[in-house]
Design a protein around this motif. Structure first.
Motif, PDB file in Angstrom:
ATOM      1  N   ARG A   9       5.260   7.418  -2.369  1.00  0.00           N
ATOM      2  CA  ARG A   9       5.224   6.041  -1.870  1.00  0.00           C
ATOM      3  C   ARG A   9       3.824   5.686  -1.363  1.00  0.00           C
ATOM      4  O   ARG A   9       3.305   4.609  -1.646  1.00  0.00           O
ATOM      5  CB  ARG A   9       6.255   5.840  -0.763  1.00  0.00           C
ATOM      6  N   ALA A  10       3.209   6.614  -0.648  1.00  0.00           N
ATOM      7  CA  ALA A  10       1.849   6.368  -0.152  1.00  0.00           C
ATOM      8  C   ALA A  10       0.886   6.137  -1.309  1.00  0.00           C
ATOM      9  O   ALA A  10       0.033   5.238  -1.254  1.00  0.00           O
ATOM     10  CB  ALA A  10       1.385   7.540   0.712  1.00  0.00           C
TER      11      ALA A  10
ATOM     12  N   HIS B 224       1.392   2.709  -2.892  1.00  0.00           N
ATOM     13  CA  HIS B 224       0.750   1.686  -2.056  1.00  0.00           C
ATOM     14  C   HIS B 224      -0.766   1.659  -2.256  1.00  0.00           C
ATOM     15  O   HIS B 224      -1.406   0.640  -1.996  1.00  0.00           O
ATOM     16  CB  HIS B 224       1.096   1.883  -0.576  1.00  0.00           C
ATOM     17  N   GLU B 225      -1.323   2.768  -2.758  1.00  0.00           N
ATOM     18  CA  GLU B 225      -2.765   2.834  -3.045  1.00  0.00           C
ATOM     19  C   GLU B 225      -3.093   2.407  -4.478  1.00  0.00           C
ATOM     20  O   GLU B 225      -4.245   2.484  -4.894  1.00  0.00           O
ATOM     21  CB  GLU B 225      -3.275   4.259  -2.826  1.00  0.00           C
TER      22      GLU B 225
ATOM     23  N   PRO C  56      -0.493  -2.555  -5.614  1.00  0.00           N
ATOM     24  CA  PRO C  56       0.647  -1.752  -6.060  1.00  0.00           C
ATOM     25  C   PRO C  56       1.323  -2.358  -7.293  1.00  0.00           C
ATOM     26  O   PRO C  56       1.447  -3.581  -7.398  1.00  0.00           O
ATOM     27  CB  PRO C  56       1.593  -1.774  -4.864  1.00  0.00           C
TER      28      PRO C  56
ATOM     29  N   LEU D  59       6.612   0.130  -6.991  1.00  0.00           N
ATOM     30  CA  LEU D  59       6.840  -0.102  -5.571  1.00  0.00           C
ATOM     31  C   LEU D  59       8.334  -0.271  -5.277  1.00  0.00           C
ATOM     32  O   LEU D  59       8.868   0.333  -4.342  1.00  0.00           O
ATOM     33  CB  LEU D  59       6.060  -1.333  -5.110  1.00  0.00           C
TER      34      LEU D  59
ATOM     35  N   GLU E  81      10.326   2.582  -3.096  1.00  0.00           N
ATOM     36  CA  GLU E  81      10.900   2.124  -1.828  1.00  0.00           C
ATOM     37  C   GLU E  81      12.418   2.312  -1.830  1.00  0.00           C
ATOM     38  O   GLU E  81      12.995   2.761  -0.832  1.00  0.00           O
ATOM     39  CB  GLU E  81      10.536   0.666  -1.550  1.00  0.00           C
TER      40      GLU E  81
END
Length: 146
Positions: A39-40, A43-44, A80, A85, A89
């Motif tokens: 997830r990190a 987001h990048e 993203p 995403l 999530e």
């Protein structure tokens, strides 16, 4: 845009993938921790190349989780990917809402080996498609006896 325009990473808690997959980031952690790391990265600006729900296993059924992601080095501005995403999530939320997540190393060794093999074999075609499998898998024991 050619393959050289992309960076790939495989994040996993499956020790059987060590030495079989290029750009591997092994985590001695839970499947939820793997999803949170993924997830990190999403987001990048990284994109999932396979659904985090592959194999349709519930958190209490499979201790291993592997994610394959790529980053477009040509640039999407680091924004993203909307589909990635949403998928990541949803998977993190699903795991966080589970009553119990099966941790690696809690079952008999022969059962753990089967779970490691299932995790690998379900993503084998994705590894091949993106050229990150280092060598062909020749046998079950070659994969799980690590």
């Amino acid at each position: 845009m050619g393959l050289s325009s992309f960076s790939y990473i495989c994040i996993t808690n499956n020790p059987a993938l060590k030495g079989l997959v290029k750009h591997l980031e092994y985590m001695d952690a839970s499947s939820l921790d793997v999803l949170k790391k993924g997830r990190a990265l999403v987001h990048e600006g990284w994109e999932l190349l396979a659904s985090p729900f592959y194999g349709n296993f519930k958190p209490n059924q499979q201790p291993y989780r592997t994610l394959v992601l790529r980053k477009n080095n040509g640039g999407n501005g680091g924004l993203p990917d909307a589909q990635s995403l949403s998928l990541i999530e949803d998977s993190v939320r699903f795991y966080e809402n589970s009553h119990w997540i099966m941790p690696p190393g809690r079952l008999a060794d022969n059962i753990e080996k089967d779970f490691r093999y299932m995790d690998m074999i379900l993503l084998e075609e994705t590894f091949r498609q993106y050229g990150i499998l280092t060598s062909p898998v020749k046998s079950y024991s070659e994969v799980v006896d690590k």
